[in-house]
Design an enzyme around this catalytic site. Sequence first.
Site, mmCIF file in Angstrom:
data_model
loop_
_atom_site.group_PDB
_atom_site.id
_atom_site.type_symbol
_atom_site.label_atom_id
_atom_site.label_comp_id
_atom_site.label_asym_id
_atom_site.label_seq_id
_atom_site.Cartn_x
_atom_site.Cartn_y
_atom_site.Cartn_z
ATOM 1 N N LYS A 1 75.513 86.601 8.455
ATOM 2 C CA LYS A 1 76.121 87.588 8.103
ATOM 3 C C LYS A 1 76.529 88.116 9.755
ATOM 4 O O LYS A 1 75.668 88.537 10.228
ATOM 5 C CB LYS A 1 76.034 88.576 7.105
ATOM 6 C CG LYS A 1 76.668 89.999 7.196
ATOM 7 C CD LYS A 1 78.074 89.668 6.142
ATOM 8 C CE LYS A 1 78.905 90.638 6.204
ATOM 9 N NZ LYS A 1 80.332 90.453 5.891
ATOM 10 N N CYS B 1 87.181 91.200 11.858
ATOM 11 C CA CYS B 1 86.958 91.738 10.628
ATOM 12 C C CYS B 1 88.195 92.797 10.293
ATOM 13 O O CYS B 1 88.630 93.728 10.821
ATOM 14 C CB CYS B 1 85.656 92.643 10.525
ATOM 15 S SG CYS B 1 85.417 93.480 9.004
HETATM 16 C C1 DHB Z 1 84.016 91.482 6.756
HETATM 17 C C2 DHB Z 1 85.040 90.741 6.521
HETATM 18 C C3 DHB Z 1 85.594 89.865 7.623
HETATM 19 O O1 DHB Z 1 86.600 89.151 7.370
HETATM 20 C C4 DHB Z 1 84.819 89.736 8.678
HETATM 21 O O2 DHB Z 1 85.366 89.023 9.629
HETATM 22 C C5 DHB Z 1 84.118 90.357 8.986
HETATM 23 C C6 DHB Z 1 83.338 91.280 8.064
HETATM 24 C C7 DHB Z 1 83.262 92.114 5.919
HETATM 25 O O3 DHB Z 1 84.453 93.020 5.017
HETATM 26 O O4 DHB Z 1 82.189 92.525 5.871
#
Ligand code: DHB
Length: 310
Positions: free
Chosen positions: A43, A129
């Site tokens: 993550k 994100c």
């Molecule tokens: C999240 C979503 C994304 O597309 C990303 O690149 C990083 C984080 C999120 O909402 O956690």
Amino acid sequence: STKTTLAGFEFDNCLMNAAGVYCYDAAELDQMQASKAGTFVTKSATLQARTGNPEPRYLATPLGSINSMGLPNHGLPYYLDYVSQQQIAVPNKIYFQSITGFNIDEDEQLLAQITASDFKGIVELNLSCPNVPGKPQTGYDFETVERILTRVFEVYQGPLGIKLPPYFDIVHFDQMAAILNQFPLAFVNCVNSIGNGLFIDAATETVTIKPKNGFGGIGGDYLKPTALANVHAFYQRLKPEIQIIGTGGVKSGQDVFEHLLCGASMVQVGTALQKEGPLIFDRLTAELKTIMQQKGYTQIADFQGQLKHL
Ligand code: DHB
């Protein structure tokens, strides 16, 4: 074989998870580690742990998904500890650490922590994100991308690539590629979700996720043609030392084949992995092998990037 090479490292399989899916904690990463995938990415880690946006914040739809997770994560030290253990438990396997700072100084601090750690893998710097209220997607601010990469390569020596949002204009492909070609990037990952879509429920006349009045990143079938366009556009424009990771709309061996044909060296699975779980890598690998056999290909290099134009 479905082996591949990225950043000078060999991977037994070209398939892996997309950041955000099956990589939040040790329990999920253990399942990725036990799967048929060639490796995993964690993550996207921030400096501090985050709980993310209010729930519901993810919905699987018939054709894909919408999410506004808001970067829930345990903070970089948690993931560096986990990966350090895996480097010992399964040596000769290389792992990806996704990171995302909220500004250039945070990016620098995250990279300093990685340098100070035992991490021997590849960094994926997330510039895309879409889900943190008030924070635009960095990848759509071309000048900021150039500033960030200038700083990143001043302070970080290890293999590093970036995750980009999808672009929808040929001039944007040209302009972004010209910026990226100035830097010793190991890879560019195309693409993150299509930001700020809206999936609604006509029966109840409501949005389907809570954050940002229902707006969220779109993945799955909706994304594949855009993902393939970005993979191929950057494959054609980037210097050969910068490899491509293809992400977006992969739920079958044919989808994997298409990403590789468009120029990807490695292929990530998000929405479909969330739906099916890590056993999906057995199915996708078998389906890809069947297609390769039918076409007389024995290795990815036989067709990777070989998309024909009319
Ligand atoms: C999240 C979503 C994304 O597309 C990303 O690149 C990083 C984080 C999120 O909402 O956690």
